[in-house]
Structures are given as structure tokens and as C-alpha cells.
Design a protein around this motif. Structure first.
Motif, PDB file in Angstrom:
ATOM      1  N   LEU A   1     -12.871  -3.755  89.101  1.00  0.00           N
ATOM      2  CA  LEU A   1     -11.694  -3.915  88.267  1.00  0.00           C
ATOM      3  C   LEU A   1     -10.427  -3.827  89.095  1.00  0.00           C
ATOM      4  O   LEU A   1     -10.415  -3.235  90.174  1.00  0.00           O
ATOM      5  CB  LEU A   1     -11.665  -2.836  87.187  1.00  0.00           C
ATOM      6  N   GLU A   2      -9.363  -4.407  88.560  1.00  0.00           N
ATOM      7  CA  GLU A   2      -8.086  -4.419  89.293  1.00  0.00           C
ATOM      8  C   GLU A   2      -7.635  -3.004  89.622  1.00  0.00           C
ATOM      9  O   GLU A   2      -7.207  -2.722  90.737  1.00  0.00           O
ATOM     10  CB  GLU A   2      -7.008  -5.127  88.481  1.00  0.00           C
ATOM     11  N   LYS A   3      -7.768  -2.098  88.649  1.00  0.00           N
ATOM     12  CA  LYS A   3      -7.309  -0.729  88.891  1.00  0.00           C
ATOM     13  C   LYS A   3      -8.101  -0.078  90.027  1.00  0.00           C
ATOM     14  O   LYS A   3      -7.548   0.687  90.808  1.00  0.00           O
ATOM     15  CB  LYS A   3      -7.384   0.108  87.623  1.00  0.00           C
ATOM     16  N   ASP A   4      -9.398  -0.408  90.126  1.00  0.00           N
ATOM     17  CA  ASP A   4     -10.207   0.149  91.211  1.00  0.00           C
ATOM     18  C   ASP A   4      -9.745  -0.391  92.566  1.00  0.00           C
ATOM     19  O   ASP A   4      -9.686   0.349  93.548  1.00  0.00           O
ATOM     20  CB  ASP A   4     -11.683  -0.175  90.999  1.00  0.00           C
ATOM     21  N   VAL A   5      -9.418  -1.668  92.598  1.00  0.00           N
ATOM     22  CA  VAL A   5      -8.918  -2.279  93.835  1.00  0.00           C
ATOM     23  C   VAL A   5      -7.603  -1.618  94.239  1.00  0.00           C
ATOM     24  O   VAL A   5      -7.393  -1.278  95.408  1.00  0.00           O
ATOM     25  CB  VAL A   5      -8.726  -3.805  93.646  1.00  0.00           C
ATOM     26  N   VAL A   6      -6.729  -1.420  93.255  1.00  0.00           N
ATOM     27  CA  VAL A   6      -5.425  -0.817  93.532  1.00  0.00           C
ATOM     28  C   VAL A   6      -5.602   0.617  94.014  1.00  0.00           C
ATOM     29  O   VAL A   6      -4.965   1.036  94.989  1.00  0.00           O
ATOM     30  CB  VAL A   6      -4.519  -0.869  92.283  1.00  0.00           C
ATOM     31  N   LYS A   7      -6.464   1.365  93.358  1.00  0.00           N
ATOM     32  CA  LYS A   7      -6.696   2.757  93.776  1.00  0.00           C
ATOM     33  C   LYS A   7      -7.225   2.810  95.211  1.00  0.00           C
ATOM     34  O   LYS A   7      -6.814   3.653  95.995  1.00  0.00           O
ATOM     35  CB  LYS A   7      -7.676   3.448  92.836  1.00  0.00           C
TER      36      LYS A   7
ATOM     37  N   SER B   1       1.040  -3.023  90.032  1.00  0.00           N
ATOM     38  CA  SER B   1      -0.256  -2.353  90.102  1.00  0.00           C
ATOM     39  C   SER B   1      -0.145  -0.889  89.682  1.00  0.00           C
ATOM     40  O   SER B   1      -1.004  -0.370  88.964  1.00  0.00           O
ATOM     41  CB  SER B   1      -0.824  -2.445  91.513  1.00  0.00           C
ATOM     42  N   LYS B   2       0.915  -0.241  90.132  1.00  0.00           N
ATOM     43  CA  LYS B   2       1.129   1.157  89.747  1.00  0.00           C
ATOM     44  C   LYS B   2       1.317   1.273  88.234  1.00  0.00           C
ATOM     45  O   LYS B   2       0.788   2.184  87.604  1.00  0.00           O
ATOM     46  CB  LYS B   2       2.340   1.729  90.476  1.00  0.00           C
ATOM     47  N   ILE B   3       2.054   0.330  87.663  1.00  0.00           N
ATOM     48  CA  ILE B   3       2.267   0.330  86.209  1.00  0.00           C
ATOM     49  C   ILE B   3       0.940   0.128  85.490  1.00  0.00           C
ATOM     50  O   ILE B   3       0.659   0.788  84.486  1.00  0.00           O
ATOM     51  CB  ILE B   3       3.296  -0.760  85.819  1.00  0.00           C
ATOM     52  N   ALA B   4       0.108  -0.772  86.002  1.00  0.00           N
ATOM     53  CA  ALA B   4      -1.193  -1.037  85.385  1.00  0.00           C
ATOM     54  C   ALA B   4      -2.060   0.219  85.389  1.00  0.00           C
ATOM     55  O   ALA B   4      -2.720   0.531  84.391  1.00  0.00           O
ATOM     56  CB  ALA B   4      -1.905  -2.167  86.116  1.00  0.00           C
ATOM     57  N   ILE B   5      -2.035   0.955  86.482  1.00  0.00           N
ATOM     58  CA  ILE B   5      -2.815   2.193  86.570  1.00  0.00           C
ATOM     59  C   ILE B   5      -2.285   3.217  85.570  1.00  0.00           C
ATOM     60  O   ILE B   5      -3.051   3.887  84.871  1.00  0.00           O
ATOM     61  CB  ILE B   5      -2.780   2.764  88.005  1.00  0.00           C
ATOM     62  N   LYS B   6      -0.970   3.332  85.479  1.00  0.00           N
ATOM     63  CA  LYS B   6      -0.374   4.293  84.547  1.00  0.00           C
ATOM     64  C   LYS B   6      -0.682   3.925  83.099  1.00  0.00           C
ATOM     65  O   LYS B   6      -0.986   4.782  82.278  1.00  0.00           O
ATOM     66  CB  LYS B   6       1.126   4.400  84.778  1.00  0.00           C
TER      67      LYS B   6
ATOM     68  N   SER C   1      -5.874   8.491  77.731  1.00  0.00           N
ATOM     69  CA  SER C   1      -5.381   9.717  77.116  1.00  0.00           C
ATOM     70  C   SER C   1      -5.270   9.556  75.606  1.00  0.00           C
ATOM     71  O   SER C   1      -5.658  10.446  74.838  1.00  0.00           O
ATOM     72  CB  SER C   1      -4.017  10.079  77.710  1.00  0.00           C
ATOM     73  N   ASN C   2      -4.758   8.412  75.162  1.00  0.00           N
ATOM     74  CA  ASN C   2      -4.632   8.154  73.726  1.00  0.00           C
ATOM     75  C   ASN C   2      -5.990   8.142  73.041  1.00  0.00           C
ATOM     76  O   ASN C   2      -6.135   8.634  71.927  1.00  0.00           O
ATOM     77  CB  ASN C   2      -3.905   6.834  73.470  1.00  0.00           C
ATOM     78  N   LYS C   3      -7.000   7.585  73.707  1.00  0.00           N
ATOM     79  CA  LYS C   3      -8.352   7.575  73.141  1.00  0.00           C
ATOM     80  C   LYS C   3      -8.869   8.997  72.979  1.00  0.00           C
ATOM     81  O   LYS C   3      -9.496   9.327  71.975  1.00  0.00           O
ATOM     82  CB  LYS C   3      -9.302   6.770  74.035  1.00  0.00           C
ATOM     83  N   SER C   4      -8.605   9.824  73.967  1.00  0.00           N
ATOM     84  CA  SER C   4      -9.044  11.217  73.894  1.00  0.00           C
ATOM     85  C   SER C   4      -8.352  11.939  72.744  1.00  0.00           C
ATOM     86  O   SER C   4      -8.968  12.716  72.020  1.00  0.00           O
ATOM     87  CB  SER C   4      -8.751  11.954  75.206  1.00  0.00           C
ATOM     88  N   ILE C   5      -7.068  11.671  72.588  1.00  0.00           N
ATOM     89  CA  ILE C   5      -6.307  12.309  71.509  1.00  0.00           C
ATOM     90  C   ILE C   5      -6.845  11.856  70.159  1.00  0.00           C
ATOM     91  O   ILE C   5      -7.044  12.669  69.256  1.00  0.00           O
ATOM     92  CB  ILE C   5      -4.801  11.989  71.636  1.00  0.00           C
ATOM     93  N   ARG C   6      -7.112  10.560  70.007  1.00  0.00           N
ATOM     94  CA  ARG C   6      -7.647  10.047  68.743  1.00  0.00           C
ATOM     95  C   ARG C   6      -9.001  10.674  68.440  1.00  0.00           C
ATOM     96  O   ARG C   6      -9.282  11.033  67.301  1.00  0.00           O
ATOM     97  CB  ARG C   6      -7.764   8.526  68.775  1.00  0.00           C
ATOM     98  N   SER C   7      -9.843  10.805  69.447  1.00  0.00           N
ATOM     99  CA  SER C   7     -11.157  11.431  69.252  1.00  0.00           C
ATOM    100  C   SER C   7     -10.992  12.870  68.783  1.00  0.00           C
ATOM    101  O   SER C   7     -11.689  13.317  67.875  1.00  0.00           O
ATOM    102  CB  SER C   7     -11.967  11.402  70.548  1.00  0.00           C
ATOM    103  N   TYR C   8     -10.072  13.581  69.407  1.00  0.00           N
ATOM    104  CA  TYR C   8      -9.810  14.964  69.030  1.00  0.00           C
ATOM    105  C   TYR C   8      -9.298  15.047  67.593  1.00  0.00           C
ATOM    106  O   TYR C   8      -9.750  15.878  66.810  1.00  0.00           O
ATOM    107  CB  TYR C   8      -8.785  15.586  69.987  1.00  0.00           C
ATOM    108  N   GLU C   9      -8.368  14.162  67.233  1.00  0.00           N
ATOM    109  CA  GLU C   9      -7.816  14.161  65.883  1.00  0.00           C
ATOM    110  C   GLU C   9      -8.898  13.847  64.855  1.00  0.00           C
ATOM    111  O   GLU C   9      -8.958  14.468  63.800  1.00  0.00           O
ATOM    112  CB  GLU C   9      -6.669  13.152  65.771  1.00  0.00           C
ATOM    113  N   ASP C  10      -9.768  12.880  65.174  1.00  0.00           N
ATOM    114  CA  ASP C  10     -10.862  12.538  64.267  1.00  0.00           C
ATOM    115  C   ASP C  10     -11.802  13.729  64.078  1.00  0.00           C
ATOM    116  O   ASP C  10     -12.249  14.016  62.969  1.00  0.00           O
ATOM    117  CB  ASP C  10     -11.653  11.342  64.788  1.00  0.00           C
TER     118      ASP C  10
END
Length: 64
Positions: free
Chosen positions: A2-8, A21-26, A33-42
Motif C-alpha cells: 500500500l502507498e502508506k507502507d511505501v511512504v513509511k 504522503s504525510k497527509i495520507a498517513i495522517k 482512530s475513528n473506527k476504534s471510537i465507533r466500536s467503543y461507542e457501539d
């Protein structure tokens, strides 16, 4: 890869990456993080609903 892996890997190797690339990683980190928060909220909703259901069952049995 993936692109992020190449950038890292690029950042690790020469400590540099272009701004896009830095923006894409962020963005990826924020989405994760949002997925984790949604899982926690659910999960919290489920825990809040269980006592309500138990209370309703108790009320039903008292009414009978």
C-alpha cells in the motif's frame, strides 16, 4: 504494498516524505482512530441496552 507502507518505508530509510504522503498517513491514522471510537461507542450502547432489557423483563414478570 500500500502507498502508506511505501511512504513509511521511505521515511524510515531516508527520513523524508513529501507533504501529500504525510497527509495520507495522517488521514489513515485518523480513520483508524475513528473506527476504534465507533466500536467503543457501539459497545457502550450494547452495555446500556442490556440493563434496560433486563428491567423490562422484570417488569413483565411482576405484571403477570
Amino acid at each position: 504494498m500500500l502507498e502508506k507502507d511505501v511512504v513509511k518505508k521511505k521515511i524510515k530509510n531516508d527520513g523524508k516524505a513529501d507533504t501529500e504522503s504525510k497527509i495520507a498517513i495522517k488521514k489513515d491514522a485518523i480513520q483508524h482512530s475513528n473506527k476504534s471510537i465507533r466500536s467503543y461507542e457501539d459497545e457502550q450502547k450494547i452495555f446500556q441496552e442490556k440493563p434496560k432489557k433486563l428491567n423490562e423483563k422484570e417488569e413483565d414478570s411482576v405484571m403477570k
